[in-house]
Design a protein around this motif. Structure first.
Motif, PDB file in Angstrom:
ATOM      1  N   ASP A   1      -3.900   5.339   6.638  1.00 15.66           N
ATOM      2  CA  ASP A   1      -4.670   5.152   4.869  1.00 15.66           C
ATOM      3  C   ASP A   1      -5.447   6.519   5.208  1.00 15.66           C
ATOM      4  O   ASP A   1      -6.430   6.190   3.516  1.00 15.66           O
ATOM      5  CB  ASP A   1      -5.133   4.795   5.598  1.00 15.66           C
ATOM      6  CG  ASP A   1      -5.278   2.755   6.151  1.00 15.66           C
ATOM      7  OD1 ASP A   1      -4.157   2.940   4.894  1.00 15.66           O
ATOM      8  OD2 ASP A   1      -5.541   1.703   6.565  1.00 15.66           O
TER       9      ASP A   1
ATOM     10  N   VAL B   1      -4.585   8.955   2.142  1.00 12.37           N
ATOM     11  CA  VAL B   1      -4.351   8.102   0.916  1.00 12.37           C
ATOM     12  C   VAL B   1      -6.143   9.277  -0.223  1.00 12.37           C
ATOM     13  O   VAL B   1      -7.054   8.739   0.705  1.00 12.37           O
ATOM     14  CB  VAL B   1      -4.281   7.003   0.493  1.00 12.37           C
ATOM     15  CG1 VAL B   1      -4.967   6.503  -0.487  1.00 12.37           C
ATOM     16  CG2 VAL B   1      -3.036   6.361   1.381  1.00 12.37           C
ATOM     17  N   ASP B   2      -5.496   9.769  -0.740  1.00 14.36           N
ATOM     18  CA  ASP B   2      -6.697  10.454  -1.792  1.00 14.36           C
ATOM     19  C   ASP B   2      -6.401   9.544  -2.371  1.00 14.36           C
ATOM     20  O   ASP B   2      -5.839   9.636  -4.042  1.00 14.36           O
ATOM     21  CB  ASP B   2      -6.162  12.014  -2.476  1.00 14.36           C
ATOM     22  CG  ASP B   2      -6.055  13.025  -0.683  1.00 14.36           C
ATOM     23  OD1 ASP B   2      -7.152  12.970  -0.431  1.00 14.36           O
ATOM     24  OD2 ASP B   2      -4.958  13.302  -0.062  1.00 14.36           O
ATOM     25  N   VAL B   3      -8.334   9.171  -3.643  1.00 16.19           N
ATOM     26  CA  VAL B   3      -8.318   8.615  -5.267  1.00 16.19           C
ATOM     27  C   VAL B   3      -9.170   9.568  -5.396  1.00 16.19           C
ATOM     28  O   VAL B   3     -10.316  10.535  -5.473  1.00 16.19           O
ATOM     29  CB  VAL B   3      -9.241   7.129  -4.104  1.00 16.19           C
ATOM     30  CG1 VAL B   3      -8.323   6.277  -3.684  1.00 16.19           C
ATOM     31  CG2 VAL B   3     -10.997   8.095  -3.153  1.00 16.19           C
TER      32      VAL B   3
ATOM     33  N   THR C   1       1.010  -1.092   0.244  1.00 16.13           N
ATOM     34  CA  THR C   1      -0.260  -0.169   0.091  1.00 16.13           C
ATOM     35  C   THR C   1       0.797   1.046  -0.137  1.00 16.13           C
ATOM     36  O   THR C   1       1.628   1.009   0.162  1.00 16.13           O
ATOM     37  CB  THR C   1      -1.035  -0.022   1.302  1.00 16.13           C
ATOM     38  OG1 THR C   1       0.032   0.520   2.680  1.00 16.13           O
ATOM     39  CG2 THR C   1      -1.591  -1.377   1.376  1.00 16.13           C
TER      40      THR C   1
ATOM     41  N   GLU D   1      -0.358   5.356  -7.775  1.00 15.23           N
ATOM     42  CA  GLU D   1      -0.515   4.420  -7.892  1.00 15.23           C
ATOM     43  C   GLU D   1      -1.865   4.253  -8.850  1.00 15.23           C
ATOM     44  O   GLU D   1      -2.381   4.413  -8.678  1.00 15.23           O
ATOM     45  CB  GLU D   1      -1.008   3.882  -6.570  1.00 15.23           C
ATOM     46  CG  GLU D   1      -0.791   2.085  -6.348  1.00 15.23           C
ATOM     47  CD  GLU D   1      -1.052   1.439  -5.443  1.00 15.23           C
ATOM     48  OE1 GLU D   1      -0.033   0.975  -5.126  1.00 15.23           O
ATOM     49  OE2 GLU D   1      -1.941   1.000  -5.513  1.00 15.23           O
TER      50      GLU D   1
ATOM     51  N   ILE E   1      -9.744   3.949 -10.959  1.00 13.42           N
ATOM     52  CA  ILE E   1      -9.187   4.080  -9.213  1.00 13.42           C
ATOM     53  C   ILE E   1      -7.284   4.955  -9.180  1.00 13.42           C
ATOM     54  O   ILE E   1      -6.997   3.890  -9.005  1.00 13.42           O
ATOM     55  CB  ILE E   1      -9.685   4.034  -8.606  1.00 13.42           C
ATOM     56  CG1 ILE E   1     -11.300   3.816  -8.425  1.00 13.42           C
ATOM     57  CG2 ILE E   1      -9.337   4.089  -7.095  1.00 13.42           C
ATOM     58  CD1 ILE E   1     -12.258   4.722  -8.609  1.00 13.42           C
ATOM     59  N   THR E   2      -7.175   5.351  -9.345  1.00 12.25           N
ATOM     60  CA  THR E   2      -5.784   6.247  -9.340  1.00 12.25           C
ATOM     61  C   THR E   2      -5.757   6.646  -7.887  1.00 12.25           C
ATOM     62  O   THR E   2      -6.413   7.660  -7.102  1.00 12.25           O
ATOM     63  CB  THR E   2      -5.398   6.977 -10.224  1.00 12.25           C
ATOM     64  OG1 THR E   2      -5.156   6.475 -11.033  1.00 12.25           O
ATOM     65  CG2 THR E   2      -4.193   7.361  -9.848  1.00 12.25           C
ATOM     66  N   ARG E   3      -4.685   6.703  -7.051  1.00 12.28           N
ATOM     67  CA  ARG E   3      -4.676   6.622  -5.735  1.00 12.28           C
ATOM     68  C   ARG E   3      -3.309   7.181  -5.751  1.00 12.28           C
ATOM     69  O   ARG E   3      -2.358   7.265  -6.124  1.00 12.28           O
ATOM     70  CB  ARG E   3      -3.609   5.320  -4.682  1.00 12.28           C
ATOM     71  CG  ARG E   3      -5.125   4.806  -4.621  1.00 12.28           C
ATOM     72  CD  ARG E   3      -5.363   2.884  -4.032  1.00 12.28           C
ATOM     73  NE  ARG E   3      -5.754   2.586  -3.455  1.00 12.28           N
ATOM     74  CZ  ARG E   3      -6.142   1.035  -4.836  1.00 12.28           C
ATOM     75  NH1 ARG E   3      -5.901   1.385  -5.953  1.00 12.28           N
ATOM     76  NH2 ARG E   3      -7.859   0.507  -4.977  1.00 12.28           N
TER      77      ARG E   3
END
Length: 338
Positions: free
Chosen positions: A255, A258-260, A173, A209, A216-218
């Motif tokens: 966690d 983390v933006d998506v 992650t 990522e 869905i990009t993180r």
């Protein structure tokens, strides 16, 4: 020329102009030859008018010979410095390729293009950094900026790049990857040696990522400017909840940091360092990155960074005051990597 003008007019001293002008466009050997011919012409003129042995003509010949020698010495020094500068540029380029590995044009489902501008004269690398690597699930990209600029920041940039390349395959992650980078930076910065700003050493970083199979990009921002998402609707800033920069002793991203966001085929994600948006023109106006790249949203990544390079340098008046790096990532499709 003295043979073509009245006897009371003497133009032979102007022969010194010949080696002086030659030095601007020729090497030392050619300049020495022209200087020798000029001295020979001066002696011929003295012989022709039967004044070769007079004190005035002998002094003129001696002065011309000395000045020609000085011009040749200048040429030798200039050529030596040019060779040294060329070697320095070669070393700088090799250092850049050793640390900032050239990224492929296509990595997984993403097209990539990079722009890197070092602020320090004749340097190819400074405090800005980037890296990208494929993983089992997709592509991970990092762009960062260590405190400072130019050559003194290279060691710190190298530490962060090496840590990313090693840790990105060991942590599933982004928060765990960011925590590993925090530990590595904190641990290794102490071994770089003392400086006047040792207590203020830190690095900002943006970790992205991009999965192969969905949109869905993180992303995690460790004190780094947010990326721009270019689509058919123009350019928009990706909303982020930034954590502390790396190396300041924080707890590291979690966690919750983390933006998506949705990264669709045909969209371009633009990652950049603050050297881009903090570039000023003569009036002190910051470079309007979102406004400028919004009009190039449909361009391929390589075309986009090419246009951005020229526009940014023009805005800065020919020279940047800080290192600047940009990565353009364009989603091409979904699916397994080839």
């Amino acid at each position: 020329m003295d043979q073509l003008v009245p006897e009371d007019v003497h133009l032979s001293p102007l022969l010194v102009v010949a080696p002086a002008i030659t030095a601007y466009f020729a090497n030392a050997g050619v300049t020495a030859l022209i200087g020798l011919l000029a001295v020979g012409a001066q002696a011929y003129i003295g012989w022709h008018f039967d004044v070769l042995t007079t004190r005035n003509v002998l002094v003129q010949i001696l002065a011309l010979a000395v000045l020609s020698d000085m011009v040749v010495i200048f040429c030798v020094i200039r050529e030596r410095r040019s060779h040294q500068l060329a070697r320095m540029r070669t070393i700088a380029e090799a250092t850049r390729h050793a640390l900032l590995w050239p990224l492929p044009d296509q990595l997984g489902c993403v097209q990539i293009a990079v722009l890197y501008l070092a602020a320090e004269d004749d340097a190819q690398i400074g405090g800005d950094l980037y890296a990208a690597t494929p993983t089992e699930a997709g592509t991970r990209v990092m762009i960062g900026d260590v405190r400072g600029k130019g050559l003194p920041a290279i060691g710190e940039a190298a530490l962060l790049i090496s840590a990313f390349r090693e840790a990105t395959h060991q942590h599933a992650t982004l928060p765990k990857l960011a925590a590993a980078l925090e530990q590595s930076v904190t641990r290794n910065l102490a071994h770089l040696g003392p400086t006047a700003e040792a207590e203020e050493r830190f690095a900002t970083a943006l970790l992205v990522e991009i999965p192969d199979e969905d949109n869905i990009t993180r992303v995690i921002s460790c004190g780094h400017p947010p990326p721009l998402l270019l689509s058919s609707h123009g350019a928009g800033t990706v909303a982020l909840h930034p954590a502390l920069p790396l190396g300041v002793g924080g707890l590291g991203p979690t966690d919750d940091t983390v933006d998506v966001f949705s990264f669709e085929p045909g969209d371009t994600l633009l990652l950049y360092t603050d050297g881009v948006i903090e570039t000023r023109n003569a009036d002190g106006t910051f470079y309007p990155l979102a406004e400028r790249v919004g009009q190039w949203a449909a361009r391929r990544p390589d075309e986009l960074v090419h246009l951005l390079r020229h526009d940014l340098i023009a805005h800065a008046g020919g020279r940047l005051d800080d290192d600047a790096a940009v990565i353009a990532l364009r989603r091409t499709h979904y699916g397994h990597r080839q």
